[in-house]
Scaffold this motif. Structure first.
Motif, PDB file in Angstrom:
ATOM      1  N   THR A 107      -3.914  14.820  41.129  1.00 17.43           N
ATOM      2  CA  THR A 107      -2.732  13.972  40.993  1.00 17.43           C
ATOM      3  C   THR A 107      -3.082  12.571  41.463  1.00 17.43           C
ATOM      4  O   THR A 107      -3.714  12.394  42.505  1.00 17.43           O
ATOM      5  N   LEU A 144      -2.012   6.422  36.109  1.00 18.66           N
ATOM      6  CA  LEU A 144      -2.942   6.849  35.070  1.00 18.66           C
ATOM      7  C   LEU A 144      -2.991   5.771  34.001  1.00 18.66           C
ATOM      8  O   LEU A 144      -1.967   5.444  33.396  1.00 18.66           O
ATOM      9  N   THR A 201       0.519  12.413  37.352  1.00 19.10           N
ATOM     10  CA  THR A 201       0.654  11.050  37.852  1.00 19.10           C
ATOM     11  C   THR A 201       2.122  10.675  37.999  1.00 19.10           C
ATOM     12  O   THR A 201       3.008  11.339  37.442  1.00 19.10           O
TER      13      THR A 201
END
Length: 289
Positions: free
Chosen positions: A2, A6, A60
């Motif tokens: 995570t 992104l 994300t």
């Protein structure tokens, strides 16, 4: 895995954004088509419903879409496939930022009585594929928070504005028709992205216009720089012929000094909304040295 951010489509923007994320301790992952330079291999195909490429992507908080989407339905498909590829409930919280361009307002400014009509983020758009895809993404809000950042001309790092003069003004006639130039530096783009990431409620469902708050005059730039790639002679100090052309045009057009007035420059962009809303100011402007 995570991450906080992104980036779909690592490229020029990432050369400013990734170091700023590191400086601010924001975890980030980035993709490229080939997986070069420690990025994740990812290539979005708007014709495909295959989840496989998306399953390689981390969870994300914010997805930044750097590459343009032009196919009808493409924006919605990217969002849907990313969400469907998740295996946790994080998909309900993810937000999407699309980077766009200011050519979605690319039409001549109306000059009435010598007054230029300015364009801001609320001005009508042209009906091209890119603008329509961006509007499609915005239409997903509020159920999926989305926003679009329409960026003026990008400069900084490998993008040296001095190298543009020979391309945009190879002839005197081409230079004669050049008016306004709007710019934003890669560092200010990155600061804007992270401001939206940190305050997405302010951005959700909104389209924003980003410039450095200035309107540059192509004649002014050509006079100062000329064509850096040409040898030149005489008093031009190797700047090529553009500086001389500018002085000829000033005489022909009755221009007393540079930069020209706004009524001569055509399209004018007002980006104050974004900077005021997020409490920022651009920190990088073009120097003529």
């Amino acid at each position: 895995m995570t991450v906080d951010l992104l980036v779909l489509g690592a490229g020029w923007t990432s050369t400013f954004l990734l170091p700023l994320c590191s400086e601010r301790t924001i975890s980030v992952a980035a993709t490229s088509r080939t997986g070069r330079d420690s990025t994740i291999a990812f290539d979005f195909d708007p014709e495909s419903d295959d989840l496989t490429p998306f399953r390689r992507l981390p969870n994300t908080k914010t997805v930044l879409i750097v590459f343009p989407i032009t196919k009808p339905g493409g924006s919605g498909k990217l969002v849907r496939l990313y969400k469907e590829s998740r295996t946790t409930n994080l998909e309900n919280d993810v937000r999407f930022i699309q980077l766009g361009v200011t050519s979605v307002w690319d039409k001549p400014a109306a000059v009435i009585g010598g007054n230029v009509v300015w364009f801001d983020r609320h001005s009508p758009l042209v009906s091209d594929a890119r603008a329509l895809a961006e509007s499609e993404l915005l239409g997903l809000s509020p159920s999926t928070p989305t926003t679009v950042l329409n960026l003026a001309g990008l400069w900084g790092g490998q993008r040296d504005a001095r190298n543009w003069v020979s391309r945009i003004a190879p002839t005197k006639e081409a230079l004669k028709n050049k008016g306004a130039l709007h710019l934003i530096h890669g560092l200010d783009v990155s600061r804007a992205i992270l401001a939206v990431h940190a305050n997405f409620d302010k951005a959700s469902g909104q389209r924003w216009l980003l410039t450095d708050g200035r309107v540059y005059d192509w004649w002014d730039l050509a006079s100062a720089w000329g064509s850096q790639s040409q040898t030149g002679s005489g008093d031009d100090h190797g700047r090529g012929p553009q500086a001389a052309w500018v002085w000829e045009l000033m005489k022909e057009e009755g221009v007393r000094a540079l930069p020209r007035g706004m009524e001569s420059l055509g399209r004018a962009l007002d980006s104050r909304d974004f900077w005021d809303e997020f409490g920022l100011r651009p920190i990088k402007t073009l120097h003529y040295k």
